[in-house]
Design a protein around this motif. Structure first.
Motif, PDB file in Angstrom:
ATOM      1  N   ILE A   1       1.123  -1.205   0.061  1.00  0.00           N
ATOM      2  CA  ILE A   1      -0.144   0.088  -0.034  1.00  0.00           C
ATOM      3  C   ILE A   1       0.866   1.157   0.106  1.00  0.00           C
ATOM      4  CG2 ILE A   1      -1.743   1.133   1.136  1.00  0.00           C
ATOM      5  CD1 ILE A   1      -2.622  -1.144   2.572  1.00  0.00           C
ATOM      6  N   LEU A   2       0.810   1.966  -1.119  1.00  0.00           N
ATOM      7  CA  LEU A   2       1.492   3.347  -1.340  1.00  0.00           C
ATOM      8  C   LEU A   2       1.531   4.137  -0.057  1.00  0.00           C
ATOM      9  CD1 LEU A   2       1.447   4.019  -4.850  1.00  0.00           C
ATOM     10  CD2 LEU A   2       3.430   2.637  -3.779  1.00  0.00           C
ATOM     11  N   GLY A   3       2.832   4.420   0.386  1.00  0.00           N
ATOM     12  CA  GLY A   3       2.890   5.418   1.735  1.00  0.00           C
ATOM     13  C   GLY A   3       2.589   4.424   2.977  1.00  0.00           C
ATOM     14  N   GLU A   4       2.451   3.461   3.116  1.00  0.00           N
ATOM     15  CA  GLU A   4       2.114   2.592   4.157  1.00  0.00           C
ATOM     16  C   GLU A   4       2.980   1.343   4.545  1.00  0.00           C
ATOM     17  OE1 GLU A   4      -1.981   2.603   4.424  1.00  0.00           O
ATOM     18  OE2 GLU A   4      -1.925   0.662   5.746  1.00  0.00           O
ATOM     19  N   GLY A   5       3.448   0.784   3.218  1.00  0.00           N
ATOM     20  CA  GLY A   5       4.360  -0.427   3.447  1.00  0.00           C
ATOM     21  C   GLY A   5       3.928  -1.565   2.805  1.00  0.00           C
ATOM     22  N   GLN A   6       4.562  -2.792   2.958  1.00  0.00           N
ATOM     23  CA  GLN A   6       4.299  -3.942   2.430  1.00  0.00           C
ATOM     24  C   GLN A   6       3.677  -4.902   3.236  1.00  0.00           C
ATOM     25  OE1 GLN A   6       8.518  -4.287   0.862  1.00  0.00           O
ATOM     26  NE2 GLN A   6       7.607  -4.966  -1.187  1.00  0.00           N
ATOM     27  N   PHE A   7       2.694  -5.837   2.788  1.00  0.00           N
ATOM     28  CA  PHE A   7       2.265  -6.756   3.496  1.00  0.00           C
ATOM     29  C   PHE A   7       2.283  -8.214   2.768  1.00  0.00           C
ATOM     30  CE2 PHE A   7       0.192  -2.738   4.440  1.00  0.00           C
ATOM     31  CZ  PHE A   7      -0.332  -2.822   5.674  1.00  0.00           C
ATOM     32  N   ARG A   8       2.525  -9.066   3.637  1.00  0.00           N
ATOM     33  CA  ARG A   8       2.376 -10.567   2.998  1.00  0.00           C
ATOM     34  C   ARG A   8       1.073 -11.143   3.317  1.00  0.00           C
ATOM     35  NH1 ARG A   8       6.630 -13.510   1.497  1.00  0.00           N
ATOM     36  NH2 ARG A   8       8.107 -12.550   2.914  1.00  0.00           N
ATOM     37  N   VAL A   9       0.326 -11.497   1.922  1.00  0.00           N
ATOM     38  CA  VAL A   9      -1.039 -11.693   2.018  1.00  0.00           C
ATOM     39  C   VAL A   9      -1.096 -13.060   1.347  1.00  0.00           C
ATOM     40  CG1 VAL A   9      -3.514 -11.131   1.127  1.00  0.00           C
ATOM     41  CG2 VAL A   9      -1.749  -9.516   1.806  1.00  0.00           C
ATOM     42  N   ASP A  10      -1.956 -13.874   1.953  1.00  0.00           N
ATOM     43  CA  ASP A  10      -2.194 -15.419   1.662  1.00  0.00           C
ATOM     44  C   ASP A  10      -2.945 -15.487   0.228  1.00  0.00           C
ATOM     45  OD1 ASP A  10      -2.363 -18.248   3.364  1.00  0.00           O
ATOM     46  OD2 ASP A  10      -3.589 -18.171   2.023  1.00  0.00           O
ATOM     47  N   GLU A  11      -2.442 -16.326  -0.639  1.00  0.00           N
ATOM     48  CA  GLU A  11      -2.915 -16.345  -1.763  1.00  0.00           C
ATOM     49  C   GLU A  11      -4.447 -16.698  -1.707  1.00  0.00           C
ATOM     50  OE1 GLU A  11      -1.408 -16.436  -4.783  1.00  0.00           O
ATOM     51  OE2 GLU A  11       0.496 -16.152  -3.889  1.00  0.00           O
ATOM     52  N   ALA A  12      -4.959 -17.386  -0.662  1.00  0.00           N
ATOM     53  CA  ALA A  12      -6.177 -17.468  -0.711  1.00  0.00           C
ATOM     54  C   ALA A  12      -7.239 -16.446  -0.770  1.00  0.00           C
ATOM     55  CB  ALA A  12      -6.636 -18.322   0.748  1.00  0.00           C
ATOM     56  N   ALA A  13      -6.595 -15.209  -0.158  1.00  0.00           N
ATOM     57  CA  ALA A  13      -7.434 -13.864  -0.093  1.00  0.00           C
ATOM     58  C   ALA A  13      -7.476 -13.128  -1.614  1.00  0.00           C
ATOM     59  CB  ALA A  13      -6.503 -13.087   1.081  1.00  0.00           C
ATOM     60  N   ALA A  14      -6.538 -13.934  -2.209  1.00  0.00           N
ATOM     61  CA  ALA A  14      -6.523 -13.157  -3.716  1.00  0.00           C
ATOM     62  C   ALA A  14      -7.751 -12.994  -4.376  1.00  0.00           C
ATOM     63  CB  ALA A  14      -5.777 -13.826  -4.692  1.00  0.00           C
ATOM     64  N   ALA A  15      -8.761 -14.011  -4.392  1.00  0.00           N
ATOM     65  CA  ALA A  15      -9.889 -13.818  -5.031  1.00  0.00           C
ATOM     66  C   ALA A  15     -10.977 -12.482  -4.649  1.00  0.00           C
ATOM     67  CB  ALA A  15     -10.987 -15.208  -4.977  1.00  0.00           C
ATOM     68  N   GLU A  16     -10.906 -12.405  -3.302  1.00  0.00           N
ATOM     69  CA  GLU A  16     -11.629 -11.461  -2.668  1.00  0.00           C
ATOM     70  C   GLU A  16     -11.044  -9.934  -3.051  1.00  0.00           C
ATOM     71  OE1 GLU A  16     -13.457 -10.130   1.629  1.00  0.00           O
ATOM     72  OE2 GLU A  16     -12.122 -11.905   1.634  1.00  0.00           O
ATOM     73  N   LEU A  17      -9.595  -9.819  -2.942  1.00  0.00           N
ATOM     74  CA  LEU A  17      -9.104  -8.681  -3.286  1.00  0.00           C
ATOM     75  C   LEU A  17      -9.146  -8.337  -4.610  1.00  0.00           C
ATOM     76  CD1 LEU A  17      -5.633  -8.877  -1.552  1.00  0.00           C
ATOM     77  CD2 LEU A  17      -7.636  -7.702  -0.965  1.00  0.00           C
ATOM     78  N   ASN A  18      -9.341  -9.483  -5.522  1.00  0.00           N
ATOM     79  CA  ASN A  18      -9.479  -9.248  -6.960  1.00  0.00           C
ATOM     80  C   ASN A  18     -10.775  -8.659  -7.332  1.00  0.00           C
ATOM     81  OD1 ASN A  18      -7.917  -9.218  -9.485  1.00  0.00           O
ATOM     82  ND2 ASN A  18      -8.814 -11.239 -10.144  1.00  0.00           N
ATOM     83  N   GLN A  19     -11.859  -9.241  -6.666  1.00  0.00           N
ATOM     84  CA  GLN A  19     -12.979  -8.660  -6.825  1.00  0.00           C
ATOM     85  C   GLN A  19     -13.242  -7.253  -6.590  1.00  0.00           C
ATOM     86  OE1 GLN A  19     -15.835  -9.826  -8.066  1.00  0.00           O
ATOM     87  NE2 GLN A  19     -16.854  -7.985  -7.577  1.00  0.00           N
TER      88      GLN A  19
END
Lengths: 92, 312
Positions: A5-23
């Motif tokens: 997230i620009l201005g905030e830093g990096q996050f490690r996110v589980d692949e399982a969350a990808a579908a929701e993020l993508n939506q």
């Protein structure tokens, strides 16, 4: 995967969350295309909230490029457009 | 991967990350010697670190300026409230109203500043965190740079260099944007702060510690006026209390004193209008009165008599 997230830093996110993020990302993109400011603000806010909730902050001394990069939380639609066209916003 | 089936609509997140990667790749392509890439990049990282620290300091300076203005406005608001109370106690509702209306405009400026102050605080915090994060990444990069240099074997090293470079490059892009944002916000606030300084200097918001404002001078005048009245009453009281005593205790020599006092009271004060100093010559006045319009000077009675006197 790693999400920044620009201005905030990096996050490690589980692949399982990808579908929701993508939506949510699809909604964000559609809002930008239609110049729908309200939808844009809402979509960006929920996308960021989702990343923060699902992800774990990456330690600062880890040098890894992100798979996905999100605009900072106060971004205007105009800023996001510029971010997408590779001009101006990223210095250097 | 999650990208499956979304080739046409890549999404904002992926596109932004590709933009960042493209930028890093272009920078990499410019370098011929991988070692040069590492050293050059490290130099730029150090420069950026300096820049972000200066950015933090700049934002802090702006924040302090806003803080100062907030204090001034708060003082103004308090002072105006006091003035309104004082004016009201003197029965001057009009003055009180004016003071309160200025207080309200000072208050609204104050609210505006409070919002800006919060924004600046937010920027300062974000930039501070960004600076710390960049410092950690730069340190990590330096370590990796030394390792890569020590184990330098063509192709493998190139891959590791690319990884390190794109990792730091993304961070640098992010921090660079954060600095830019902070600078923009600071510049906006500086402009506002400048305008507010002018507004305060103009006295519209009653510049505390500056020139005396009109409400205060009117209040001062009124209270000075009431001081005069009070002193006058006191003096009058003294006079009436002393007068009989003087007559009683005057004895044979003191008889003329009350008369003198009366005489001096009867004399005109220093502000009595002076007698007109200029009096037109009487003759000239008479000429004007007796001379009919358009009559030649030789026909004037005074002059016409002269030859007759000489003949006789």
């Amino acid at each position: 995967m790693i999400v920044r997230i620009l201005g905030e830093g990096q996050f490690r996110v589980d692949e399982a969350a990808a579908a929701e993020l993508n939506q949510l990302d699809t909604e964000l993109e559609a809002a930008v295309e239609r110049s729908d400011e309200d939808k844009f603000t809402a979509a960006l806010a929920s996308l960021l909230a989702q990343v923060r909730a699902q992800g774990a902050p990456l330690p600062a001394d880890i040098l890894e490029p992100s798979d996905l990069i999100l605009p900072h939380e106060d971004s205007s639609m105009d800023e996001v457009r510029k971010l997408l066209t590779d001009e101006g916003l990223i210095p250097g | 991967m999650y990208m499956k089936g979304t080739a046409a609509r890549m999404g904002v997140m992926k596109r932004v990350s590709l933009v960042f990667k493209a930028k890093a790749n272009r920078a990499l392509d410019k370098m011929e010697d991988p070692r040069e890439t590492l050293d050059y990049s490290y130099q730029r990282q150090l420069e950026l670190l300096t820049k972000v620290r200066r950015g933090v300091a700049d934002v802090a300076t702006s924040r302090k300026r806003v803080e100062l203005q907030m204090n001034q406005l708060q003082q103004s608001a308090n002072k105006l409230e006091d003035q309104a109370r004082k004016a009201l106690s003197m029965g001057r509702e009009d003055l009180a109203r004016e003071a309160l209306s200025r207080k309200s405009s000072a208050q609204s400026q104050l609210n505006d500043l409070q919002a800006q102050y919060a924004q600046l605080q937010g920027e300062e915090e974000k930039l501070t965190v960004a600076s710390q994060r960049l410092q950690a990444k730069v340190d990590a990069f330096r370590t990796r740079k030394e390792t890569i240099k020590a184990t330098y074997t063509a192709a493998e090293a190139q891959t590791r260099i690319n990884e390190a470079f794109s990792g730091i490059s993304e961070e640098m892009g992010d921090v660079g944007m954060a600095i830019q944002r902070a600078e923009d916000k600071t510049a906006q606030l500086q402009a506002k702060a400048g305008a507010l300084d002018e507004l305060m200097a103009s006295g519209v918001l009653d510049d505390v510690g500056g020139r005396r404002d009109d409400i205060q001078s009117e209040l001062d005048m009124m209270s000075a006026g009431s001081d005069v009245e009070r002193d006058l009453a006191r003096l009058k009281g003294e006079l009436t209390a002393n007068a009989p005593k003087q007559i009683e205790g005057s004895g044979p020599n003191g008889g003329s004193q009350p008369a003198q006092a009366q005489a001096s009271q009867a004399q005109p004060g220093p502000y009595a209008p002076p007698a007109p100093q200029y009096t037109p010559p009487q003759q000239a006045e008479q000429y004007q009165q007796t001379q009919p319009a358009g009559r030649p000077a030789a026909d004037l009675p005074g002059l016409g008599d002269q030859p007759q006197d000489g003949d006789g």
